[in-house]
Design a protein around this motif. Structure first.
Motif, mmCIF file in Angstrom:
data_model
loop_
_atom_site.group_PDB
_atom_site.id
_atom_site.type_symbol
_atom_site.label_atom_id
_atom_site.label_comp_id
_atom_site.label_asym_id
_atom_site.label_seq_id
_atom_site.Cartn_x
_atom_site.Cartn_y
_atom_site.Cartn_z
ATOM 1 N N LEU A 23 -25.971 -28.458 22.827
ATOM 2 C CA LEU A 23 -27.061 -28.978 22.465
ATOM 3 C C LEU A 23 -28.313 -28.376 23.213
ATOM 4 O O LEU A 23 -29.327 -28.014 22.725
ATOM 5 C CB LEU A 23 -27.196 -30.565 22.260
ATOM 6 C CG LEU A 23 -28.582 -31.303 22.146
ATOM 7 C CD1 LEU A 23 -28.860 -30.858 20.511
ATOM 8 C CD2 LEU A 23 -28.593 -32.628 22.472
ATOM 9 N N THR A 24 -28.332 -28.323 24.351
ATOM 10 C CA THR A 24 -29.507 -27.966 25.489
ATOM 11 C C THR A 24 -29.250 -26.381 24.872
ATOM 12 O O THR A 24 -30.646 -25.870 25.162
ATOM 13 C CB THR A 24 -29.125 -28.126 26.853
ATOM 14 O OG1 THR A 24 -27.890 -27.626 27.160
ATOM 15 C CG2 THR A 24 -28.874 -29.625 27.081
ATOM 16 N N ASP A 25 -28.369 -25.586 24.854
ATOM 17 C CA ASP A 25 -28.337 -24.049 24.522
ATOM 18 C C ASP A 25 -29.087 -23.936 23.381
ATOM 19 O O ASP A 25 -29.889 -23.187 23.255
ATOM 20 C CB ASP A 25 -26.992 -23.683 24.581
ATOM 21 C CG ASP A 25 -26.103 -23.415 25.756
ATOM 22 O OD1 ASP A 25 -26.809 -23.598 26.901
ATOM 23 O OD2 ASP A 25 -24.869 -23.045 25.602
ATOM 24 N N LEU A 78 -25.043 -29.387 11.133
ATOM 25 C CA LEU A 78 -24.703 -28.178 10.680
ATOM 26 C C LEU A 78 -25.077 -26.971 11.525
ATOM 27 O O LEU A 78 -24.238 -26.148 11.628
ATOM 28 C CB LEU A 78 -24.986 -28.045 9.272
ATOM 29 C CG LEU A 78 -24.289 -29.251 8.227
ATOM 30 C CD1 LEU A 78 -25.196 -28.829 6.909
ATOM 31 C CD2 LEU A 78 -22.890 -29.074 8.188
ATOM 32 N N LYS A 79 -26.200 -26.873 11.888
ATOM 33 C CA LYS A 79 -26.779 -25.791 12.616
ATOM 34 C C LYS A 79 -25.894 -26.002 14.146
ATOM 35 O O LYS A 79 -25.677 -24.793 14.491
ATOM 36 C CB LYS A 79 -28.182 -25.948 12.971
ATOM 37 C CG LYS A 79 -29.093 -26.055 11.726
ATOM 38 C CD LYS A 79 -29.049 -24.556 11.289
ATOM 39 C CE LYS A 79 -30.076 -24.842 10.051
ATOM 40 N NZ LYS A 79 -30.126 -23.385 9.365
ATOM 41 N N LEU A 80 -25.687 -26.938 14.859
ATOM 42 C CA LEU A 80 -25.137 -26.744 15.962
ATOM 43 C C LEU A 80 -23.599 -26.380 15.715
ATOM 44 O O LEU A 80 -23.133 -25.604 16.626
ATOM 45 C CB LEU A 80 -25.083 -28.439 16.752
ATOM 46 C CG LEU A 80 -26.481 -28.675 17.137
ATOM 47 C CD1 LEU A 80 -26.272 -30.335 17.758
ATOM 48 C CD2 LEU A 80 -26.752 -27.841 18.315
ATOM 49 N N GLY A 81 -22.954 -27.091 14.632
ATOM 50 C CA GLY A 81 -21.589 -26.421 14.466
ATOM 51 C C GLY A 81 -21.470 -25.107 14.280
ATOM 52 O O GLY A 81 -20.437 -24.554 14.603
ATOM 53 N N ARG A 147 -25.479 -39.131 10.709
ATOM 54 C CA ARG A 147 -25.439 -38.022 10.089
ATOM 55 C C ARG A 147 -25.164 -36.610 11.036
ATOM 56 O O ARG A 147 -24.446 -35.776 10.870
ATOM 57 C CB ARG A 147 -26.550 -37.766 9.305
ATOM 58 C CG ARG A 147 -26.714 -36.424 8.453
ATOM 59 C CD ARG A 147 -27.903 -36.347 7.771
ATOM 60 N NE ARG A 147 -28.075 -35.071 6.804
ATOM 61 C CZ ARG A 147 -28.851 -34.947 5.790
ATOM 62 N NH1 ARG A 147 -29.874 -35.806 5.556
ATOM 63 N NH2 ARG A 147 -28.752 -33.892 5.111
ATOM 64 N N ILE A 148 -25.864 -36.517 12.186
ATOM 65 C CA ILE A 148 -25.746 -35.407 12.878
ATOM 66 C C ILE A 148 -24.509 -35.400 13.259
ATOM 67 O O ILE A 148 -23.942 -34.067 13.200
ATOM 68 C CB ILE A 148 -26.805 -35.639 14.114
ATOM 69 C CG1 ILE A 148 -28.150 -35.422 13.512
ATOM 70 C CG2 ILE A 148 -26.341 -34.304 15.085
ATOM 71 C CD1 ILE A 148 -29.522 -35.659 14.696
ATOM 72 N N GLN A 149 -23.814 -36.285 14.006
ATOM 73 C CA GLN A 149 -22.489 -36.375 14.456
ATOM 74 C C GLN A 149 -21.608 -36.052 13.104
ATOM 75 O O GLN A 149 -20.489 -35.456 13.459
ATOM 76 C CB GLN A 149 -21.854 -37.481 15.150
ATOM 77 C CG GLN A 149 -22.995 -37.753 16.065
ATOM 78 C CD GLN A 149 -23.084 -36.820 17.322
ATOM 79 O OE1 GLN A 149 -22.244 -36.153 17.621
ATOM 80 N NE2 GLN A 149 -24.562 -36.521 17.590
ATOM 81 N N ASP A 150 -21.726 -36.526 12.262
ATOM 82 C CA ASP A 150 -20.660 -36.350 10.966
ATOM 83 C C ASP A 150 -20.730 -34.918 10.653
ATOM 84 O O ASP A 150 -19.774 -34.286 10.229
ATOM 85 C CB ASP A 150 -21.084 -37.194 9.738
ATOM 86 C CG ASP A 150 -20.859 -38.892 10.226
ATOM 87 O OD1 ASP A 150 -20.058 -38.825 10.964
ATOM 88 O OD2 ASP A 150 -21.203 -39.780 9.457
#
Length: 152
Positions: A23-25, A78-81, A147-150
């Protein structure tokens, strides 16, 4: 002599700091300085000093929500993924990289995902001829991780 009862931790679910680094990156790449983001939950960059460290799931989730809001990104998960690298998963990532078959990967993912985030767990279900990955909540009363975690 009577010993006081141990109380339950205020934040029983946690996230590995190497996953927080995802997340921080991402935030840093999009103009949100990591120190400023972490400070929103009373954290500092020193949280990354212990490679085996963990932070409260609630703090991680709040930082995800804040990042999504600040970036105007409704699909942050999705973006983090898309940006996950094995190092963001720690030993869970190493276990996944060691897999030679999809079956091994599924088994390792279900077994080791709690090393990264223990507020949920992977389940792989056979539905007809297909295996489906389901992310299940470990939160009280099966409360959704959101939603974010899902998406992530």
């Amino acid at each position: 002599m009577t010993l006081p009862h141990a109380s339950l931790p205020a934040h029983p679910f946690t996230v590995a700091v190497h996953f927080l680094r995802l997340l921080t990156d991402y935030a840093q790449q999009h103009g949100i300085p990591a120190p400023a983001l972490l400070a929103e939950q009373g954290l500092s960059l020193s949280v990354f000093d212990n490679p085996n460290g963990r932070v409260a799931y609630e703090a991680f989730d709040a930082l995800c929500q804040l990042t999504a809001h600040q970036l105007g990104e409704p699909h942050l998960g999705l973006k983090l993924g898309q940006h996950i690298r094995p190092g963001h998963l720690g030993s869970h990532g190493l276990a996944l990289m060691s897999c030679s078959t999809m079956r091994d990967l599924v088994q390792q993912s279900a077994r080791y995902s709690a090393l990264t985030i223990d507020a949920g767990h992977n389940v792989f279900e056979l539905r007809g001829a297909d295996y489906v990955r389901v992310w299940r909540s470990n939160l009280p009363d099966g409360r959704s991780l959101g939603r974010i975690q899902d998406e992530l």
